[in-house]
Design a protein around this motif. Structure first.
Motif, PDB file in Angstrom:
ATOM      1  N   PRO A   1      15.839  14.646  30.546  1.00 26.88           N
ATOM      2  CA  PRO A   1      14.577  14.618  31.285  1.00 26.88           C
ATOM      3  C   PRO A   1      14.806  14.801  32.787  1.00 26.88           C
ATOM      4  N   GLY A   2      14.032  15.680  33.372  1.00 25.51           N
ATOM      5  CA  GLY A   2      14.147  15.938  34.799  1.00 25.51           C
ATOM      6  C   GLY A   2      15.079  17.088  35.146  1.00 25.51           C
ATOM      7  N   ASP A   3      15.874  17.553  34.204  1.00 26.80           N
ATOM      8  CA  ASP A   3      16.753  18.691  34.468  1.00 26.80           C
ATOM      9  C   ASP A   3      16.002  19.953  34.052  1.00 26.80           C
ATOM     10  N   GLY A   4      15.817  20.859  34.967  1.00 26.97           N
ATOM     11  CA  GLY A   4      14.989  22.029  34.713  1.00 26.97           C
ATOM     12  C   GLY A   4      15.683  23.234  34.107  1.00 26.97           C
ATOM     13  N   CYS A   5      16.946  23.140  33.734  1.00 21.31           N
ATOM     14  CA  CYS A   5      17.630  24.311  33.193  1.00 21.31           C
ATOM     15  C   CYS A   5      17.076  24.659  31.809  1.00 21.31           C
ATOM     16  N   ARG A   6      16.587  25.877  31.691  1.00 19.34           N
ATOM     17  CA  ARG A   6      16.068  26.378  30.410  1.00 19.34           C
ATOM     18  C   ARG A   6      16.820  27.641  29.991  1.00 19.34           C
ATOM     19  N   ASN A   7      17.983  27.874  30.595  1.00 18.48           N
ATOM     20  CA  ASN A   7      18.740  29.080  30.296  1.00 18.48           C
ATOM     21  C   ASN A   7      19.204  29.112  28.852  1.00 18.48           C
ATOM     22  N   VAL A   8      19.365  30.330  28.354  1.00 21.93           N
ATOM     23  CA  VAL A   8      19.852  30.562  26.999  1.00 21.93           C
ATOM     24  C   VAL A   8      21.373  30.570  27.026  1.00 21.93           C
TER      25      VAL A   8
END
Length: 183
Positions: A139-146
């Protein structure tokens, strides 16, 4: 004999486009060349950039699929939608297979190559070898990389060393504070 020419580069290309979306059609074409595609595409049309973005968004549904059966069903739909009869071609001076018609525009070519490449990747390496970066699960970490796991041991969880280090520091600080880490 190389039986999987599309698997690795196609899925890595898809991840690259998803993780760092190009600003124009020309930049997309440049990226395809960086990842080893040598295709000459049909003439550009005004909606190629947006249609390619839609193709990547559809592919992200495969990445985000919760179960292997769901991932397979999505890939099967995508391949049925875009692939043609496999055909031999020698446009690069060496005979190889294409999984698409030769007169398709950029978005259709990428849909076909990425769908087939992803199917080859997950069937040869494992259905769990395509995911989002583990750092973003906190929660709070914005990394959405594949993350496309092409490692020998199949244990890649992070999109970059930076995300792995950030998550490691977070876990270390949680242990030092006497808390259980967030993963």
């Amino acid at each position: 004999m190389q039986l999987n020419p599309y698997g690795e580069y196609a899925v890595l290309l898809a991840a690259s486009l998803a993780n760092d979306w190009p600003g124009s059609r020309d930049e997309i074409v440049e990226r395809t060349h960086e990842f080893g595609m040598t295709a000459v595409y049909a003439p550009a049309e005004r909606n190629d950039h947006a249609a390619t973005r839609a193709a990547i968004d559809d592919w992200l549904a495969v990445v985000d699929a919760g179960e292997p059966a769901e991932r397979a069903a999505l890939l099967n739909l995508q391949m049925a939608r875009v692939t043609a009869y496999p055909r031999l071609t020698d446009h690069d001076g060496a005979w190889h297979l294409h999984y698409r018609d030769s007169d398709q525009r950029l978005p259709q070519v990428l849909r076909a190559v990425i769908a087939v490449g992803t199917a080859l990747h997950v069937t040869t390496r494992g259905m769990d070898r395509l995911r989002r970066c583990a750092a973003g699960e906190v929660p709070g970490d914005g990394c959405r990389n594949v993350v496309v796991d092409v490692t020998r041991n199949g244990r890649q969880r992070y999109c970059s060393v930076r995300c792995a280090n950030r998550d490691g520091v977070r876990r270390h600080r949680a242990r030092a504070a006497g808390r259980r880490p967030a993963l």
